[in-house]
Design a protein around this motif. Structure first.
Motif, PDB file in Angstrom:
ATOM      1  N   GLY A 158       0.816  -1.211   0.000  1.00  0.00           N
ATOM      2  CA  GLY A 158       0.000   0.000   0.000  1.00  0.00           C
ATOM      3  C   GLY A 158       0.847   1.257   0.000  1.00  0.00           C
ATOM      4  O   GLY A 158       0.584   2.211  -0.754  1.00  0.00           O
ATOM      5  N   LEU A 159       1.890   1.285   0.837  1.00  0.00           N
ATOM      6  CA  LEU A 159       2.783   2.440   0.872  1.00  0.00           C
ATOM      7  C   LEU A 159       3.557   2.578  -0.434  1.00  0.00           C
ATOM      8  O   LEU A 159       3.803   3.689  -0.912  1.00  0.00           O
ATOM      9  CB  LEU A 159       3.753   2.315   2.058  1.00  0.00           C
ATOM     10  CG  LEU A 159       3.149   2.604   3.438  1.00  0.00           C
ATOM     11  CD1 LEU A 159       4.121   2.196   4.540  1.00  0.00           C
ATOM     12  CD2 LEU A 159       2.791   4.083   3.576  1.00  0.00           C
ATOM     13  N   THR A 160       3.941   1.441  -1.015  1.00  0.00           N
ATOM     14  CA  THR A 160       4.656   1.481  -2.302  1.00  0.00           C
ATOM     15  C   THR A 160       3.777   2.083  -3.383  1.00  0.00           C
ATOM     16  O   THR A 160       4.219   2.919  -4.178  1.00  0.00           O
ATOM     17  CB  THR A 160       5.099   0.064  -2.707  1.00  0.00           C
ATOM     18  OG1 THR A 160       5.961  -0.474  -1.705  1.00  0.00           O
ATOM     19  CG2 THR A 160       5.840   0.099  -4.041  1.00  0.00           C
ATOM     20  N   LEU A 161       2.519   1.671  -3.420  1.00  0.00           N
ATOM     21  CA  LEU A 161       1.596   2.225  -4.405  1.00  0.00           C
ATOM     22  C   LEU A 161       1.376   3.715  -4.159  1.00  0.00           C
ATOM     23  O   LEU A 161       1.279   4.507  -5.113  1.00  0.00           O
ATOM     24  CB  LEU A 161       0.264   1.467  -4.336  1.00  0.00           C
ATOM     25  CG  LEU A 161      -0.610   1.476  -5.595  1.00  0.00           C
ATOM     26  CD1 LEU A 161       0.136   0.846  -6.772  1.00  0.00           C
ATOM     27  CD2 LEU A 161      -1.909   0.717  -5.344  1.00  0.00           C
ATOM     28  N   ALA A 162       1.321   4.121  -2.892  1.00  0.00           N
ATOM     29  CA  ALA A 162       1.152   5.540  -2.562  1.00  0.00           C
ATOM     30  C   ALA A 162       2.354   6.360  -3.039  1.00  0.00           C
ATOM     31  O   ALA A 162       2.195   7.475  -3.545  1.00  0.00           O
ATOM     32  CB  ALA A 162       0.959   5.703  -1.055  1.00  0.00           C
ATOM     33  N   ILE A 163       3.554   5.814  -2.888  1.00  0.00           N
ATOM     34  CA  ILE A 163       4.747   6.501  -3.384  1.00  0.00           C
ATOM     35  C   ILE A 163       4.663   6.649  -4.902  1.00  0.00           C
ATOM     36  O   ILE A 163       5.045   7.671  -5.467  1.00  0.00           O
ATOM     37  CB  ILE A 163       6.021   5.745  -2.959  1.00  0.00           C
ATOM     38  CG1 ILE A 163       6.192   5.817  -1.437  1.00  0.00           C
ATOM     39  CG2 ILE A 163       7.262   6.318  -3.660  1.00  0.00           C
ATOM     40  CD1 ILE A 163       7.266   4.893  -0.889  1.00  0.00           C
ATOM     41  N   GLY A 164       4.124   5.616  -5.564  1.00  0.00           N
ATOM     42  CA  GLY A 164       3.947   5.692  -7.008  1.00  0.00           C
ATOM     43  C   GLY A 164       3.010   6.813  -7.424  1.00  0.00           C
ATOM     44  O   GLY A 164       3.184   7.417  -8.485  1.00  0.00           O
ATOM     45  N   LEU A 400       7.700   8.615   1.298  1.00  0.00           N
ATOM     46  CA  LEU A 400       6.393   9.070   0.824  1.00  0.00           C
ATOM     47  C   LEU A 400       6.198  10.556   1.106  1.00  0.00           C
ATOM     48  O   LEU A 400       5.716  11.309   0.241  1.00  0.00           O
ATOM     49  CB  LEU A 400       5.287   8.255   1.494  1.00  0.00           C
ATOM     50  CG  LEU A 400       3.846   8.700   1.205  1.00  0.00           C
ATOM     51  CD1 LEU A 400       3.545   8.627  -0.290  1.00  0.00           C
ATOM     52  CD2 LEU A 400       2.853   7.834   1.995  1.00  0.00           C
ATOM     53  N   VAL A 401       6.589  11.011   2.286  1.00  0.00           N
ATOM     54  CA  VAL A 401       6.449  12.426   2.644  1.00  0.00           C
ATOM     55  C   VAL A 401       7.307  13.296   1.729  1.00  0.00           C
ATOM     56  O   VAL A 401       6.842  14.310   1.186  1.00  0.00           O
ATOM     57  CB  VAL A 401       6.833  12.653   4.120  1.00  0.00           C
ATOM     58  CG1 VAL A 401       6.877  14.143   4.441  1.00  0.00           C
ATOM     59  CG2 VAL A 401       5.849  11.947   5.050  1.00  0.00           C
ATOM     60  N   CYS A 402       8.563  12.903   1.545  1.00  0.00           N
ATOM     61  CA  CYS A 402       9.464  13.680   0.680  1.00  0.00           C
ATOM     62  C   CYS A 402       8.962  13.720  -0.763  1.00  0.00           C
ATOM     63  O   CYS A 402       8.997  14.769  -1.411  1.00  0.00           O
ATOM     64  CB  CYS A 402      10.865  13.084   0.732  1.00  0.00           C
ATOM     65  SG  CYS A 402      11.710  13.279   2.317  1.00  0.00           S
ATOM     66  N   CYS A 403       8.481  12.581  -1.244  1.00  0.00           N
ATOM     67  CA  CYS A 403       7.970  12.530  -2.614  1.00  0.00           C
ATOM     68  C   CYS A 403       6.729  13.401  -2.763  1.00  0.00           C
ATOM     69  O   CYS A 403       6.543  14.054  -3.801  1.00  0.00           O
ATOM     70  CB  CYS A 403       7.652  11.082  -3.002  1.00  0.00           C
ATOM     71  SG  CYS A 403       9.099  10.049  -3.305  1.00  0.00           S
ATOM     72  N   SER A 404       5.879  13.432  -1.752  1.00  0.00           N
ATOM     73  CA  SER A 404       4.655  14.239  -1.810  1.00  0.00           C
ATOM     74  C   SER A 404       4.980  15.725  -1.911  1.00  0.00           C
ATOM     75  O   SER A 404       4.402  16.452  -2.739  1.00  0.00           O
ATOM     76  CB  SER A 404       3.789  13.974  -0.569  1.00  0.00           C
ATOM     77  OG  SER A 404       3.408  12.621  -0.492  1.00  0.00           O
ATOM     78  N   VAL A 405       5.912  16.174  -1.076  1.00  0.00           N
ATOM     79  CA  VAL A 405       6.295  17.593  -1.100  1.00  0.00           C
ATOM     80  C   VAL A 405       6.945  17.944  -2.430  1.00  0.00           C
ATOM     81  O   VAL A 405       6.605  18.955  -3.065  1.00  0.00           O
ATOM     82  CB  VAL A 405       7.263  17.903   0.065  1.00  0.00           C
ATOM     83  CG1 VAL A 405       7.806  19.323  -0.057  1.00  0.00           C
ATOM     84  CG2 VAL A 405       6.554  17.709   1.407  1.00  0.00           C
TER      85      VAL A 405
END
Length: 420
Positions: A158-164, A400-405
């Motif tokens: 789930g976290l991997t897909l979110a990073i995607g 995930l946080v870094c990728c989102s920003v």
């Protein structure tokens, strides 16, 4: 009497069970499609929200749902290939005040525009067809990634897909560029290696190479696949499958050059325009290229006029943090592979493929010279998410946080018209 009556009861029970099993299996398959579909929808929602807050200097908002919001610089070249094919000419023959260099669209590969042309045959405009191909490719990317992750929802997958969803440079997965189509092809190639399907791997490699020069890294990966894939076959067969699939993948580049030759009469049309107009020829010094890419003055060259909202103001140099994040992602993928090799003394065929592709995609722009486009080329490291599922949650969550920003910053840079 019992022996006569028993079989119908057994058959009836068997049919009922088969029907129940089939219905359950169908529901499971449909349920399994939900995570990639949700990821695709969320990706569009996030990108739309960023676009809505990326106001140009003149106060006009970006219409994310319009085709104009998805077009940037090279998009015009891809659309021109889809509409009229390739051309190359001396710039001054058409534009007297232009520098005496080579012009045309032979610096761009045909895989994506030919797909756009095929969709446009349904009656859709070329612009709408381009967006359709892009978004369909992105949905396919999430679906194939989900298969490679095991198609089972856990914290790790789930976290991997979110990073995607917020992958670095992923705004180009929504633009009129071949990045989503090429990345889908690389994932299909990886899935083919995992399944032991020589045809699937070769087809994915061909499309990846036909979409973008970066996709040609699939040729090298497939050649090396003799060392880690096709385990059910004898050594000679493994070598034959590796060489054969790599050869077919390489034909993607040959197909591109053939189309260019047909239109211009020159086999070196691609190299000629790269050297003449973009000063890109030969092998570069990678660290010099990294330094030039980091220092490129986007904010001075393409800064919008007038008042800029906070998000745009703080994103004008987001390519610099993008390079740091891309480097960190590259190192994390390599480190994860090393840990898995130490712990398990092996990697799966798909994991080897993803590792090789990620390393090659990260390095290639700096050897080939891509001062103004490396950030979108690096988006194809999306295939490295195959290894991200093995990372600790203590790594996945900060990533995930870094990728989102960073996704918000680079996407704002894109929609403000700063990126090319």
């Amino acid at each position: 009497m019992e022996s006569i009556s028993q079989p119908p009861v057994t058959r009836g029970f068997g049919l009922a069970s088969a029907g129940a099993w089939t219905g359950s299996s169908r529901r499971d398959r449909l349920r399994g499609l939900l995570p990639p579909l949700i990821a695709w929808l969320v990706s569009n929602l996030i990108t739309w929200l960023i676009a809505a807050h990326s106001v140009a200097g003149d106060g006009s908002r970006v219409a994310y749902w319009s085709t104009a919001g998805r077009r940037r610089w090279d998009s015009e070249h891809y659309l021109s290939i889809a509409k009229t094919g390739y051309e190359m000419f001396r710039c001054r023959d058409r534009y007297p005040d232009f520098p005496d260099v080579t012009c045309g669209n032979v610096a761009w590969f045909p895989g994506y525009p030919m797909a756009v042309r095929a969709v446009s045959s349904t009656g859709l405009s070329y612009e709408i067809s381009a967006v359709f191909v892009t978004e369909a490719s992105l949905l396919g990317m999430f679906a194939v990634l989900w298969y490679l992750l095991g198609a089972r929802l856990t914290w790790a997958t789930g976290l991997t897909l979110a990073i995607g969803v917020v992958f670095p440079g992923g705004v180009y997965f929504h633009a009129m560029f071949p990045i989503a189509t090429g990345t889908l092809a690389l994932l299909v190639c990886t899935a083919g290696v995992k399944r032991g399907s020589w045809g699937m791997a070769a087809a994915g490699g061909f499309l990846a190479a036909a979409c973008h020069l970066v996709g040609a890294v699939a040729v090298g990966m497939l050649l090396l696949s003799a060392l880690f894939a096709w385990r059910r076959d004898a050594r000679g067969v493994r070598i034959a499958k590796a060489v054969g699939s790599a050869a077919i993948a390489g034909c993607g580049v040959l197909w591109a050059k053939w189309l260019m030759w047909q239109a211009t009469g020159r086999w070196d049309a691609y190299e000629a325009i790269q050297e003449s107009s973009y000063q890109q020829s030969g092998v570069r010094q990678p660290f010099d290229e990294m330094r030039h890419a980091y220092a490129f003055p986007f904010s001075e060259w393409y800064r919008p006029q007038g008042h800029l909202p906070w998000l745009v103001e703080h994103s004008l140099s987001a390519h610099r943090t993008q390079l740091w994040l891309n480097g960190a992602f590259f190192l994390l993928v390599v480190a994860t592979a090393v840990v898995l090799l130490i712990r398990n003394r092996r990697l799966g065929a798909d994991e080897w493929a993803a590792l090789i592709l990620t390393v090659a995609i990260f390095l290639l722009p700096f050897f080939a010279g891509a001062e103004m486009s490396w950030y979108r080329n690096h988006a194809q490291m999306f295939v490295g998410l195959v290894l991200v599922k093995h990372m600790s949650r203590w790594v996945q969550v900060p990533l995930l946080v870094c990728c989102s920003v960073q996704y918000a910053l680079l996407a704002s840079m894109f929609f403000a018209g700063v990126l090319v």
